[in-house]
Design a protein around this motif. Structure first.
Motif, short mmCIF file in Angstrom:
data_model
loop_
_atom_site.label_atom_id
_atom_site.label_comp_id
_atom_site.label_asym_id
_atom_site.label_seq_id
_atom_site.Cartn_x
_atom_site.Cartn_y
_atom_site.Cartn_z
N ILE A 117 0.84 -1.20 0.00
CA ILE A 117 0.00 0.00 0.00
C ILE A 117 0.87 1.25 0.00
O ILE A 117 0.63 2.21 -0.75
CB ILE A 117 -0.96 -0.02 1.21
N ALA A 118 1.93 1.24 0.83
CA ALA A 118 2.85 2.39 0.87
C ALA A 118 3.53 2.60 -0.49
O ALA A 118 3.73 3.74 -0.92
CB ALA A 118 3.90 2.17 1.96
N PHE A 119 3.86 1.50 -1.16
CA PHE A 119 4.47 1.58 -2.49
C PHE A 119 3.54 2.33 -3.46
O PHE A 119 3.98 3.18 -4.24
CB PHE A 119 4.77 0.18 -3.02
N GLU A 120 2.25 1.99 -3.42
CA GLU A 120 1.28 2.65 -4.31
C GLU A 120 1.14 4.13 -3.94
O GLU A 120 1.10 4.99 -4.83
CB GLU A 120 -0.07 1.95 -4.24
N LYS A 121 1.05 4.43 -2.66
CA LYS A 121 0.90 5.83 -2.23
C LYS A 121 2.14 6.64 -2.63
O LYS A 121 2.03 7.79 -3.06
CB LYS A 121 0.72 5.91 -0.71
N ALA A 122 3.31 6.04 -2.50
CA ALA A 122 4.55 6.75 -2.81
C ALA A 122 4.73 6.97 -4.30
O ALA A 122 5.67 7.65 -4.73
CB ALA A 122 5.74 5.97 -2.25
N GLY A 123 3.83 6.43 -5.11
CA GLY A 123 3.89 6.65 -6.55
C GLY A 123 3.71 8.10 -6.96
O GLY A 123 3.97 8.45 -8.10
N ILE A 124 3.28 8.96 -6.03
CA ILE A 124 3.13 10.39 -6.37
C ILE A 124 4.46 11.13 -6.32
O ILE A 124 4.54 12.27 -6.77
CB ILE A 124 2.12 11.10 -5.46
N ILE A 125 5.50 10.51 -5.77
CA ILE A 125 6.80 11.19 -5.64
C ILE A 125 7.40 11.41 -7.02
O ILE A 125 7.51 10.48 -7.81
CB ILE A 125 7.76 10.38 -4.74
N LYS A 126 7.82 12.62 -7.30
CA LYS A 126 8.35 12.97 -8.62
C LYS A 126 9.89 13.06 -8.58
O LYS A 126 10.49 13.25 -7.52
CB LYS A 126 7.78 14.31 -9.09
N GLU A 127 10.49 12.96 -9.75
CA GLU A 127 11.95 13.07 -9.88
C GLU A 127 12.44 14.42 -9.34
O GLU A 127 11.83 15.46 -9.60
CB GLU A 127 12.36 12.96 -11.35
N ASN A 128 13.53 14.37 -8.58
CA ASN A 128 14.21 15.58 -8.09
C ASN A 128 13.28 16.50 -7.31
O ASN A 128 13.41 17.73 -7.35
CB ASN A 128 14.83 16.36 -9.26
N SER A 129 12.33 15.89 -6.57
CA SER A 129 11.38 16.69 -5.80
C SER A 129 11.61 16.49 -4.30
O SER A 129 12.69 16.02 -3.90
CB SER A 129 9.95 16.29 -6.18
N SER A 130 10.62 16.80 -3.50
CA SER A 130 10.70 16.61 -2.05
C SER A 130 9.48 15.83 -1.59
O SER A 130 8.39 15.93 -2.17
CB SER A 130 10.72 17.96 -1.34
N VAL A 131 9.66 15.04 -0.51
CA VAL A 131 8.54 14.30 0.06
C VAL A 131 8.60 14.39 1.58
O VAL A 131 9.67 14.26 2.19
CB VAL A 131 8.54 12.82 -0.40
N VAL A 132 7.45 14.64 2.19
CA VAL A 132 7.31 14.69 3.65
C VAL A 132 6.50 13.47 4.07
O VAL A 132 5.49 13.14 3.45
CB VAL A 132 6.58 15.99 4.09
N ILE A 133 6.95 12.80 5.14
CA ILE A 133 6.33 11.53 5.56
C ILE A 133 5.82 11.65 6.99
O ILE A 133 6.56 12.02 7.90
CB ILE A 133 7.34 10.37 5.46
N TYR A 134 4.56 11.35 7.18
CA TYR A 134 3.92 11.29 8.50
C TYR A 134 4.67 10.29 9.39
O TYR A 134 5.16 9.27 8.90
CB TYR A 134 2.47 10.84 8.29
N PRO A 135 4.77 10.54 10.70
CA PRO A 135 5.50 9.62 11.58
C PRO A 135 4.76 8.28 11.73
O PRO A 135 3.65 8.23 12.25
CB PRO A 135 5.56 10.37 12.91
N GLN A 136 5.38 7.20 11.26
CA GLN A 136 4.73 5.89 11.32
C GLN A 136 5.78 4.78 11.32
O GLN A 136 6.98 5.05 11.43
CB GLN A 136 3.74 5.73 10.19
N GLU A 137 5.32 3.55 11.20
CA GLU A 137 6.19 2.39 11.38
C GLU A 137 7.35 2.40 10.38
O GLU A 137 7.22 2.85 9.24
CB GLU A 137 5.38 1.10 11.20
N ASP A 138 8.50 1.86 10.83
CA ASP A 138 9.72 1.88 10.03
C ASP A 138 9.55 1.18 8.68
O ASP A 138 10.10 1.63 7.67
CB ASP A 138 10.87 1.19 10.80
N ASN A 139 8.78 0.08 8.66
CA ASN A 139 8.63 -0.64 7.39
C ASN A 139 7.93 0.23 6.34
O ASN A 139 8.25 0.17 5.15
CB ASN A 139 7.88 -1.96 7.59
N ILE A 140 6.99 1.05 6.78
CA ILE A 140 6.29 1.95 5.86
C ILE A 140 7.22 3.08 5.42
O ILE A 140 7.34 3.38 4.23
CB ILE A 140 5.03 2.52 6.53
N VAL A 141 7.88 3.69 6.39
CA VAL A 141 8.79 4.80 6.08
C VAL A 141 9.90 4.33 5.16
O VAL A 141 10.26 5.01 4.18
CB VAL A 141 9.37 5.41 7.38
N ASN A 142 10.44 3.14 5.42
CA ASN A 142 11.53 2.62 4.59
C ASN A 142 11.07 2.37 3.15
O ASN A 142 11.83 2.62 2.19
CB ASN A 142 12.08 1.33 5.19
#
Length: 433
Positions: A181-206
């Protein structure tokens, strides 16, 4: 088209289902002149917290003097909520006119051999075009479903992506593990951009940071230790932001209740840091003004205090857990009278174990959606597993009489599907707002 005809056309496209993929929306926006390239995007994906985080960022950008669009889904009471600029909904004339234009482009697509766009694709295209016409500076863009193949992911002018809390939802589309699920959500990340991640479990953040690395995107993590609640009541909560290396903030107030909303605020502040570091004028004053002004209907929203009436759109396991924690945090040991309705695909069995111990009485309702679980089936499910008084409500209008007969010290909660919460709020606000 007039407004009503536009709404009927939009809703008629529901029959085309929910199809993940970008070919249709790409062609539709091309025919419209790629309006989404006309403004900077703050793109927000996640399972829970998207709406609250989006509204916080939007209101601060507005307070900073920027003309800011907001695209959210679904709507609660009025369709026009989905497309807003500086808290003002799209006007009905513009919606009708742009819908007519989009319909013309769809007819061209069909002649070219494309499939008919889905309802969400149609609404997304309408929003993009309206925001272009209105010459906005920023668009705070909330994903509909997933991320990677969501119609909103046709954007390219992304200033920062935001991934909010990830949990199990829409698994038939997004996968059966949190990492998928995290992989699908992270699909919005664009090349050479920035991403902010809500504080959550390491497996999701990783999972998210691994994808960011492949796209040379800068990751901005959040730390729960950087936010500290200082006070709270039914009107809101106050906190200190302990990071303060970009902003020098005093005590901050938000009207949202619940610890999870502090973490949404933390995520919003981290995002605003990225926007400021990108060269935009985000001040401490705009943050204080913007966050204090944020209201988001249907998210642990207190409509009345004697009796306490709260409505909350918690409709999946993490949303219900957050609601349960907020009840314990704000209502103490007081039991609630619960009005509950849910969609069949939201695993009602799983959420009941968090809700029923909070209650002294339950009313079941049927949300206004084809995927709704019938109130009678929910009634039978609860009675089959719990020893509690349950009553089916067939007519939403009966709610007012039940609430009016409550004692001044009672706690009444309307929880579940947004398709139910919106209808309930429309009825209640005539009396209590």
């Amino acid at each position: 088209m007039d407004y009503q005809e536009a709404i009927e056309f939009i809703h008629s496209t529901y029959k085309f289902g929910s199809k993940l993929g970008l070919s249709n929306i790409t062609r539709l926006t091309e025919l419209l002149g790629r309006p989404q390239d006309s403004y900077k995007i703050i793109h927000i994906a996640g399972t829970n917290g998207k709406g609250s985080t989006s509204n916080m960022i939007h209101d601060v950008l507005m307070a900073a003097g920027y003309r800011t669009g907001l695209f959210i889904s679904p709507y609660l009471e009025e369709f026009t909520e989905r497309i807003q600029i500086n808290k003002v909904h799209i006007d009905k004339e513009s919606l009708a006119r742009i819908t007519s234009l989009v319909k013309e482009k769809i007819e061209i697509m069909l002649e070219e051999g494309y499939n008919h766009p889905t309802e969400f694709e149609v609404v997304t295209a309408i929003g993009f075009k309206y925001f272009q016409e209105q010459n906005i500076d920023f668009l705070v863009l909330e994903v509909g479903l997933g991320g990677r193949f969501d119609a909103t992911n046709v954007v390219s002018n992304t200033l920062v992506s935001v991934i909010t809390s990830i949990s199990y939802d829409h698994m038939e589309y997004l996968g059966d593990t949190l990492e998928k699920i995290a992989f699908e959500k992270a699909g919005i990340i664009k090349e050479n951009s920035s991403v902010v991640i809500y504080p959550q479990e390491d497996n999701i953040v990783n999972t998210i940071t691994d994808i960011a690395k492949t796209r040379n995107a800068r990751c901005y993590l959040t730390d729960k230790n950087n936010i500290e609640k200082t006070d709270g009541n039914l009107n809101g909560q106050w906190f200190r932001y302990l990071k303060n290396d970009v902003f020098d903030l005093p005590e901050v107030k938000i009207s949202f209740l619940g610890k999870h909303q502090l973490y949404n605020a933390l995520t919003a502040l981290r995002t605003l840091e990225v926007i400021k570091l990108s060269g935009y004028n985000i001040t401490e004053e705009s943050i204080l003004t913007g966050l204090a002004s944020v209201k988001f209907a249907g998210r642990f929203e207190i409509l009345h205090e004697d009796p306490v009436i709260v409505i909350d759109g918690g409709h999946n396991i993490d949303g219900i857990k957050a609601f349960s924690k907020a009840v314990k945090e704000n209502f103490g040991d007081n039991k609630i009278t619960l009005f509950f309705g849910i969609l069949k695909d939201k695993n009602p069995d799983d959420v009941l174990e968090y809700l029923i111990p909070l209650c002294n009485k339950v009313y079941t309702l049927t949300p206004n959606n084809p995927r709704a679980m019938k109130a009678s089936d929910l009634d039978a499910l609860i009675k089959g597993s719990y020893n509690i008084d349950v009553t089916v409500i067939d007519d939403y209008e009966n709610i007012i009489n039940i609430v009016k007969n409550a004692g001044k010290n009672d706690y009444i909660a309307f929880v579940g599907s947004l398709y139910m919460i919106g209808d309930v709020r429309t009825i209640l606000r005539k009396e209590y707002l």
